[in-house]
Design a protein around this motif. Structure first.
Motif, short mmCIF file in Angstrom:
data_model
loop_
_atom_site.label_atom_id
_atom_site.label_comp_id
_atom_site.label_asym_id
_atom_site.label_seq_id
_atom_site.Cartn_x
_atom_site.Cartn_y
_atom_site.Cartn_z
N ILE A 35 0.83 -1.21 0.00
CA ILE A 35 0.00 0.00 0.00
C ILE A 35 0.87 1.26 0.00
O ILE A 35 0.65 2.19 -0.79
CB ILE A 35 -0.93 0.00 1.23
CG1 ILE A 35 -1.98 -1.11 1.08
CG2 ILE A 35 -1.60 1.35 1.40
CD1 ILE A 35 -2.79 -1.35 2.33
N LEU B 79 -5.00 3.73 -4.06
CA LEU B 79 -5.58 2.51 -3.51
C LEU B 79 -7.10 2.60 -3.44
O LEU B 79 -7.82 1.64 -3.77
CB LEU B 79 -5.00 2.20 -2.14
CG LEU B 79 -5.47 0.89 -1.50
CD1 LEU B 79 -5.06 -0.30 -2.35
CD2 LEU B 79 -4.91 0.75 -0.08
N SER C 126 -0.52 0.33 -6.88
CA SER C 126 -1.34 0.18 -5.68
C SER C 126 -2.27 -1.01 -5.78
O SER C 126 -2.34 -1.85 -4.88
CB SER C 126 -2.15 1.46 -5.43
OG SER C 126 -1.31 2.56 -5.19
N THR D 144 -1.33 -4.60 -3.89
CA THR D 144 -2.24 -4.96 -2.78
C THR D 144 -2.79 -6.36 -2.96
O THR D 144 -2.76 -7.18 -2.03
CB THR D 144 -3.39 -3.94 -2.68
OG1 THR D 144 -2.86 -2.64 -2.45
CG2 THR D 144 -4.33 -4.31 -1.54
#
Length: 462
Positions: free
Chosen positions: A78, A235, A373, A377
């Motif tokens: 992140i 994100l 991102s 993730t």
């Protein structure tokens, strides 16, 4: 934006690719050399930081710390992913190699339990967490940099540079372990020998940082900067627009991650366990040969992925792991050098295919503004929740289930579940242009409409 103003995302010349391959590969080598070294010396590290009358308890404690680094990987993904999407791929990659290098050097100098008591395992965990933060951003960052530069028709081949250097890091770590095992006693290994690999990695930090700082960011990211289209919260936007893609990356990463950590970390401890009892040097040689074969297979897997597509590559690789994992471990459990090599090769063929394909999907399924991102993730959540604990789970199962090949049960379960999910939902992305910030819809679809995104995305990019 008019079509005439649309930037090109293909590399301008082959020259940057050579620099990119060196920069991405060097940092990646450092990361996986470190992780492999920890796995190969897990028994010594366990005795130094978790002394116990039961060797299995010390080993399991050491492997648990190996898994702790994966718990913080999502946070690293992140944080570093946001840096990569906001400040550039180069900034993210420079940060990851610096963090990894500092933590690795400090680990080599860390006193053991006998010297500073409980502070020793606590500091070990903190350093492993730092390495986990760096590793959380390294894979997606290097993949973004490499694949964004690569020619469209050769993304799998260029992505294989990262999977190959990861394996090379493990191979070199293994050969270092072979040399140390052959010249040092167990007492010397526990005293200082296990520290040598981590010290050897220190010079690579400076080299990796130097090369990465001299790179220019990718055309895709520079175009995004020029158009002022950087995501304010990458994100958040990834979760809002690309949840299906993140979910699919999760399952792809789980399948490849479990198999890779079996090969790179668990096999050596399995071979030298009380159940098998293979000589450690012979076990290291067998593991090194198996990983060397895997290294050679990665570019071939990249070519196959470019030729037949991402979807067939993932499905064939996942199905084969589910079917062949137990037979492969039955061979490995025979305790001979040649059966170990054969068993590892059975897994390596399909792990190479799945690993390279996962890496490219990590990039092809997200637009430039949220690529690091979103991709990192999904990838790191899988490694934290599913793949990171694999060596520990495999060791625990093998110690408690008296069946030949029982250590592979976990791999079979993950690969089988991953196959079913990917069979239903994974689309085809090979040959498509990389998604741009204008492509806001989630690319993940069903098998039935997997051909539709290719046509639509091509239209959007032209």
């Amino acid at each position: 934006m008019s079509s005439t103003a649309r930037p090109s995302y293909e590399p301008a010349s082959p020259a940057p690719l050579t620099k990119l391959a060196t920069a991405g590969g060097l940092g990646n080598f450092l990361e996986w050399f470190d992780f492999a070294a920890y796995g190969f010396f897990a028994a010594s590290i366990g005795r130094v930081f978790f002394p116990s009358d039961d060797p299995t308890t010390s080993l399991l404690s050491s492997l648990a710390v190996f898994g702790v680094a994966f718990v913080v990987r999502p946070l690293g993904g992140i944080t570093v992913g946001a840096i990569g999407d906001r400040l550039g791929r180069r900034a993210a990659l420079s940060l990851t190699v610096l963090l990894m290098g500092v933590a690795t050097t400090l680990m080599a100098l860390l006193p053991g339990y006998d010297a500073i008591g409980v502070a020793a395992p606590i500091l070990l965990v903190l350093l492993r967490c730092t390495q986990g933060l760096a590793a959380g951003g390294e894979w997606a960052g290097a993949a973004s940099f490499l694949v964004e530069y690569a020619p469209r028709q050769h993304r799998g081949l260029w992505g294989s540079i990262l999977t190959s250097t990861a394996a090379m890091g493990a191979v070199v770590g293994c050969f270092v372990a072979v040399i140390l095992d052959s010249v040092l006693t167990v007492e010397q290994l526990d005293s200082w020998g296990w520290r040598v690999p981590f010290l050897l990695a220190t010079p690579l930090v400076g080299a990796g940082l130097y090369v990465r700082l001299r790179l220019e960011d990718t055309p895709a990211f520079r175009a995004l900067q020029q158009e002022h289209k950087l995501a304010r919260s990458p994100l958040r936007e990834a979760f809002a627009r690309h949840k299906k893609s993140m979910t699919l990356v999760f399952f792809c990463s789980a399948v490849h991650g479990v198999c890779f950590y079996y090969l790179a970390t668990y096999v050596i401890n399995f071979l030298t366990s009380a159940q098998i009892g293979m000589n450690r040097t012979q076990a290291l040689v067998g593991t090194a040969i198996g990983l060397s074969i895997y290294t050679v297979l990665c570019p071939l897997a990249g070519i196959v992925s470019d030729r037949i597509g991402r979807r067939p590559s993932m499905l064939v690789g996942s199905a084969a792991m589910a079917v062949l994992a137990i037979p492969a471990f039955i061979l490995i459990a025979q305790g001979s050098l040649w059966t170990t090599i054969v068993g590892m090769t059975m897994l390596a063929v399909f792990e190479a295919l799945v690993n390279v394909t996962t890496l490219v999907l990590l990039i092809e399924m997200f637009p430039t503004s949220t690529r690091m991102s979103g991709g990192s993730t999904g990838y790191n959540l899988a490694l934290a929740a599913i793949a990171g604990p694999a060596p520990l789970i495999a060791a625990a199962v093998a110690a408690n289930v008296d069946l030949v090949g029982s250590a592979a049960f976990y791999m079979v379960a993950v690969a089988a579940i991953g196959f079913v999910v990917l069979l239903i939902w994974l689309p085809e992305t090979v040959g498509n242009p990389l998604l741009t910030d204008d492509d806001t819809a989630d690319t993940a679809g069903t098998a039935a409409d997997s051909a539709v995104p290719e046509r639509k995305l091509t239209e959007r990019a032209n």
